[in-house]
Each structure stands twice: as structure tokens, then as C-alpha cells.
Design a protein around this motif. Sequence first.
Motif, mmCIF file in Angstrom:
data_model
loop_
_atom_site.group_PDB
_atom_site.id
_atom_site.type_symbol
_atom_site.label_atom_id
_atom_site.label_comp_id
_atom_site.label_asym_id
_atom_site.label_seq_id
_atom_site.Cartn_x
_atom_site.Cartn_y
_atom_site.Cartn_z
ATOM 1 N N UNK A 69 17.561 -55.149 -126.681
ATOM 2 C CA UNK A 69 18.239 -54.105 -125.829
ATOM 3 C C UNK A 69 18.974 -55.093 -124.650
ATOM 4 N N UNK A 107 23.759 -52.703 -134.200
ATOM 5 C CA UNK A 107 23.911 -52.197 -132.686
ATOM 6 C C UNK A 107 24.491 -53.224 -131.658
ATOM 7 N N UNK A 108 24.261 -54.385 -131.853
ATOM 8 C CA UNK A 108 24.600 -55.407 -130.810
ATOM 9 C C UNK A 108 26.109 -55.627 -131.192
ATOM 10 N N UNK A 128 22.056 -56.603 -126.487
ATOM 11 C CA UNK A 128 23.099 -55.593 -126.322
ATOM 12 C C UNK A 128 23.563 -55.345 -125.205
ATOM 13 N N UNK A 186 18.498 -42.664 -127.153
ATOM 14 C CA UNK A 186 19.732 -43.684 -127.764
ATOM 15 C C UNK A 186 21.047 -43.037 -127.557
ATOM 16 N N UNK A 221 22.232 -44.541 -124.671
ATOM 17 C CA UNK A 221 22.302 -45.785 -124.775
ATOM 18 C C UNK A 221 23.740 -46.104 -125.172
ATOM 19 N N UNK A 253 26.484 -45.736 -113.172
ATOM 20 C CA UNK A 253 26.948 -46.090 -114.574
ATOM 21 C C UNK A 253 27.941 -44.953 -115.098
ATOM 22 N N UNK A 284 31.847 -49.569 -118.702
ATOM 23 C CA UNK A 284 30.513 -49.422 -119.052
ATOM 24 C C UNK A 284 30.606 -50.498 -120.237
ATOM 25 N N UNK A 285 29.336 -51.212 -120.080
ATOM 26 C CA UNK A 285 29.057 -52.146 -121.107
ATOM 27 C C UNK A 285 30.086 -53.476 -121.098
ATOM 28 N N UNK A 304 26.887 -48.242 -123.410
ATOM 29 C CA UNK A 304 27.547 -49.430 -124.072
ATOM 30 C C UNK A 304 29.036 -49.162 -123.780
ATOM 31 N N UNK A 340 17.006 -49.774 -120.535
ATOM 32 C CA UNK A 340 16.043 -48.587 -120.231
ATOM 33 C C UNK A 340 14.465 -48.817 -120.204
ATOM 34 N N UNK A 386 12.795 -45.509 -127.935
ATOM 35 C CA UNK A 386 13.695 -44.398 -127.992
ATOM 36 C C UNK A 386 15.216 -44.886 -127.624
ATOM 37 N N UNK A 387 15.278 -45.912 -127.026
ATOM 38 C CA UNK A 387 16.710 -46.180 -126.506
ATOM 39 C C UNK A 387 17.456 -46.907 -127.528
ATOM 40 N N UNK A 388 17.133 -47.349 -128.538
ATOM 41 C CA UNK A 388 17.587 -47.811 -129.426
ATOM 42 C C UNK A 388 17.701 -46.755 -130.721
ATOM 43 N N UNK A 389 18.957 -46.764 -131.413
ATOM 44 C CA UNK A 389 19.197 -45.564 -132.452
ATOM 45 C C UNK A 389 18.352 -46.051 -133.721
ATOM 46 N N UNK A 403 23.458 -51.472 -118.734
ATOM 47 C CA UNK A 403 22.052 -50.896 -118.406
ATOM 48 C C UNK A 403 21.078 -50.765 -119.430
ATOM 49 N N UNK A 446 12.097 -47.154 -122.125
ATOM 50 C CA UNK A 446 11.583 -47.489 -123.392
ATOM 51 C C UNK A 446 12.467 -47.894 -124.405
ATOM 52 N N UNK A 454 26.568 -41.918 -116.107
ATOM 53 C CA UNK A 454 26.016 -41.473 -117.264
ATOM 54 C C UNK A 454 25.352 -40.117 -116.956
#
Lengths: 333, 340
Positions: free
Chosen positions: B168, B116-117, B171, A230, A233, B55, B92-93, A237, B100, B105-108, B98, B102, B57
Motif C-alpha cells: 500500500x 495496482x502499483x 502504491x 478498495x 483506495x 483528500x 490525489x495520488x 490514487x 488505510x 480490504x484496501x487492496x483490490x 493516503x 486494513x 474522498x
Amino acid sequence: MLKYVSRRILYTTILLLIVSLSIFYIFDLIPMDPARLICSKQCTPALVEANRHRLGLDVSVIEQWWRFIVGLFAGRTFGEDGIGQFCSAPALGYSFPRHECVTTIVANAFPFTLSLAVGAFIMWISVGVSLGVLSARKKGKFADRAASVFVLVGTSLPTFISGILILLFIVLKFNLVNPLELGDWHNPFTEPIGWLNTFFFPCATLALAYAATYTRFTRSNVIETSSEDYIRTARAKGLTERVILRKHTLRAALAPIVTIAGLDFAGLLGGAVITEGIFGLNGLGKLSIKAVTQTYDLPIIVATTLIASTLVLVANLLVDITYAFIDPRVRAE
Amino acid sequence: MSKFLEVRNLNVSFPTEDGMVRASNGVTYSVGLGETLAIVGESGSGKSVSNLAVMGLHNPTRTEISGEAILNLKSGSVDVISADTETVRKLRGKEMAMIFQDPMSALHPFFSIGDQIAEAWHLYNKGSKADGKNKALEMLELVGIPDAAKRINDFPHQFSGGMRQRAMIAMALVNNPSLLIADEPTTALDVTVQSQILSLLKELQIKFNMAIILITHDLGVVAEFADRICVMYGGRIVEDGTVEDIFYQPKHPYTLGLLNSVPRITAGTSHRLKAIPGQPPSLINLPKGCSFAPRCEYTSKVAGGKCSTEVPTLDVKNAGHLSRCFLSTESLNNLVKDKA
């Protein structure tokens, strides 16, 4: 949430009753008789019995415990009928060697312990967490290495060494505190300077060891959280590194620190025996050590032990409730 | 005409104690607006690594990246590999997003889906908290979250897997990016949910005229979704062509092997799947020649044992169909026929 909290409060209360009963049983098992200890040189079995009755030790352990519990809520008269001493609720007992209600003795000692705990807590949290975050961000660089030296020193120096070193080579060497005023009580709200004079160095001594552990803990938590999906992520963003660290990483990384910080703080409220001893602070730690080693003052020992365990249990409860506010996944259950 | 994203000769390596891990070697691909490029390959073939580099990252202190990845924006072209980190961050964004593998685990875990959005929207738009929330709600409705007004304050753990991936996507698309990189977006999901997510992506692609890069190892997903396919192996693209090219006229032994290992409904029950023998190469010590050579059944058919000494180039075999193999189309076809 309300259901969860009330259930936890119920469990905590039950646990406290069990803990207090156990303490009474443990002291009953100790092969030392307070009734004989306060007896004069011409001691007769009749005198011992009389003392035992006066101390309230002539009844069963359960009965002693029950009188204690009742006294907590209703106040209690200690000693013989008619000439006994009345202590108002919450009565923790009566110290015959000191001729004082234990509640009064504890109430006089507690401000020292509380000051020490609060001051040390503020120091070690601010130093430990910020050093931990810093060394996580600068992993492998100079700042990280410097922080790990601090961690090594802090964790390997026991308080009885670091305290004495600070006292001798900083406080007394540079005349920072008048040795005669060491351990004097000052109200932190009306005399903040005097309070700092008494408590700054003891707090620093205590904070040193804790700050080192918290630096290590924060560092590894931040590093671990930084590699979470996250966080990637958040970066994807387009958030700035600052926001990612402050909002996304720290929120998750510091959550477990709340747990141990709460418990450590509560543990300190039970009395920091060594630090109080070195700096001459008449706190709960010094009080219990004296009661155990010198006066064998059973009511004081019972009271301080119970206070310490109560604080740990209450802190546990508070930590769990706080955690539910931090982590929504806990709230759900 | 230039495409929206043009990646040229991209190299990504990670220095480790055991040596340099060459995760991506001279990778070249491009994708235009409204187009879908699928990048197919097994784990460690370099498909995610290349796109994470696009990206920006990767951790710059632990990665060596060279080559070009040019975004042709309305305001001009930017090479995201050589551009400074702040420039890339602002893309980015906004221009590229991007999603992902899973979504759990990719969302807080500590912030609500709506927050989050909205956070992503606030980054590039001026507006009040209420505006952000409205935008989040609009996006959640767009991606098909039922009862979105109620679910907006839910936390990720209260969503199902498919809904999390929808969130996701919401977002990622909140700032209307031109490029969406979907890194195995359906791998962690049930088969029925997989197709829902893919059709949602297709629908949104048409709506927003997005370029999509779909990273996957599932050829079934690719067939119905992509326009072009790049097959990656050992950090290199080994074949590049349209879906028809790759599925009906594969020109690389690795692609052939991949296709043979997929069950076909027409093949009958007696047909056994053929696995590719051996293991993928170590990215630290890539074979000297063709990285697929140690596992390839046709190496003996190439004159002079070139396969183990020389890296084949990515050659045009047909119009718009490239393959990295010394064998000519005819000889490969004949060899396959002989075996069958």
C-alpha cells in the motif's frame, strides 16, 4: 488448476450416473405401464408381456439403465431382434409412439430451445446489467425509480401472463408476425430476419422476468462494491470515476452474476415450457410436456430430463472454472 | 512561512434521518514538508473524517463540508475544499496520498500487487506497460518486499498483513507525493510488524521529504514517530502541541486521561490503569459547552459552571502549545498534584 478441473469433471460424471439411475428408478415407481398403454383393445396378458419385452422393460431397472448407458456410447437396437430399430450412438432411446429415435427427436427440438435461450440470455444480460449499473449510479434519482418500476413489473408478471399479453397486444395486434408463420424454424445464419421474426418476441418474454431480477441483483452488487475499501483506495490514487466504475467496481460486482447467469442459462436449455407453448415453438420444453401429458412417451421423458440435468451440471462446472479465472482467490485452492 | 498543508476551521457533517452528525467542528491544523503530525483520538473523534475531507474522498451528496484546506504547491496554492472535483482528483495520488487501516480490504482482491502499483504510476506518467512494471518493482524493493521480482505478480491474498501494508505504501508513494496521510496504518498489524512499518515510513519520509499525517489512537506509536500532536475529541481539536508538550505537560483533562490509560513499564505491577469514565459524546447532540465536560473530573473547579454552557476556545497556553480548556495551566497542575 488442471488437477482442480479434472477432479471436477470426475465428480460431474459420477453425479450424472447417479442422476440418470435415479431417473430410471423414479419412472419405474410411476403407477403406469407403458406396455399396457400401447396394447390394443383385445389385450391379453401375453400381449402385454410381449410389449414389455419389446420396450425393454422386462429386465431389472439396473439392467435397463445399463443398456441405456451402453447405448449412449455404442448405439442400440430397440424392439424385437431381427425387426428392431437401430439408433446410432448417442442413442437416447426409441419412441414407439413416434417411430423415431429419441436422439433425432431431441436434435430437431434443440435448435428452438437453444435459439430461445441464447436470444433471451443476450437480452436479459445486456438490459439487466446496464439498468442495474445505471440505477446504482443514480441511486434514489429518477432513473433508479424508473428502473425499480421495471423490476416490479418484470418480477411480478409471470411468463404465462406476459407472454400472452405480448402475443395478443403487440405481436398480433400490430401484425408484426404472420400468425401462420409463428414458430417456424429459420436458420439464424442464413436467414437472420426470419429467425428474428420467430424468436424475438419469445426471447423478449423470457428475458423480461430474468432482466428484472438481474437489474435488482446488479444494482445491489454495484452499490455494495462501491462502498468497499478498495474502491476508496482507487479513488485515493486519483483514478477517474469512469475507470473506477468500469475496472474496479464492475469487475468485483459482476463476478457473482457470472455464477447465476451460467446456471439460469443452463436451466433454460432444458426447455422453457411456458414460452415455447405460447409461441408455438417445438422446443425441448414442449416436447417433454407432450410426452408427459399426452403420449406418455417414457424414452422421451428420460432423455429430456437427463439432458436438462446434464446441462445444469456442465454449466455448474463451467461456471466454477470461469470463476477461478475471474477471482484469483479461488484459483489458489 | 506557510506549511505544505494548512487546514483552517474545517467542518464536516453528515445529514442523517436522526439529525446532523457533526463529525468535525472547526478543525485547524497544519503540517510542513519533512514533518509528521499525529492526530490522536478515539473512534468517532473526527480524525479520519477531517483527513478524508482533505483528500476529497467524502461522497459530496451525503456530506457537508466547509472551511479551508490549503495545499501550498510549487505551482501555487489550492484550497482543496472549494476547488472543483476534477482539480482535487488530479492532486490525489500525485501531491497527496493516503494509506488505510486494513490493507487487506484496501487492496483490490482481483488485481495483482504489481498491476495496482503500476496503475497508479500510469495515471501521472507516460510510459509503456513494461515501464510501469519496472516502476512497481522498484517501489516494492524500496518498501522492502523480499524477492520483489517474484512477488510482483502475486495477489493481495498471497501477501502477509505487513507486506500488504508495505505494498500500500509503495502504491501511495509511486508518484512521489508531498503529503502522505496514514490512517491508522498499523492498527491491523502485529506489534513487531507495526514498528517495522513505522520505521519504513520514517525512512521514506526523509528520502522523499514528505509531510506525514499519522492518524492513530495509539499514543505509543505517536511518541517515537511524530513531531507534533493534535488530540481530537468530539470532532474538535482539544490540544495541540509538540510531542514533549503533550507527553510531559498535557494541558487538557482529556489528554491527561488518555495518558493515564496507557500502561507504563516503570509503573510497577500494582499500578492500575485509569479509564476515563463515561462514553464519547453523540456527534448528533454535542454537549452545549465543552464536549468533554460530562466526563471531566475538573468541571466543578471552573467558576460559574462555564464548562456546560460555553465552548472553550483553543487557547495558546505556552509557545506553540494550545489547549481547549477553561482551566489555567497552574490550576490544572495543582489539581493533578492534589489528586496524586
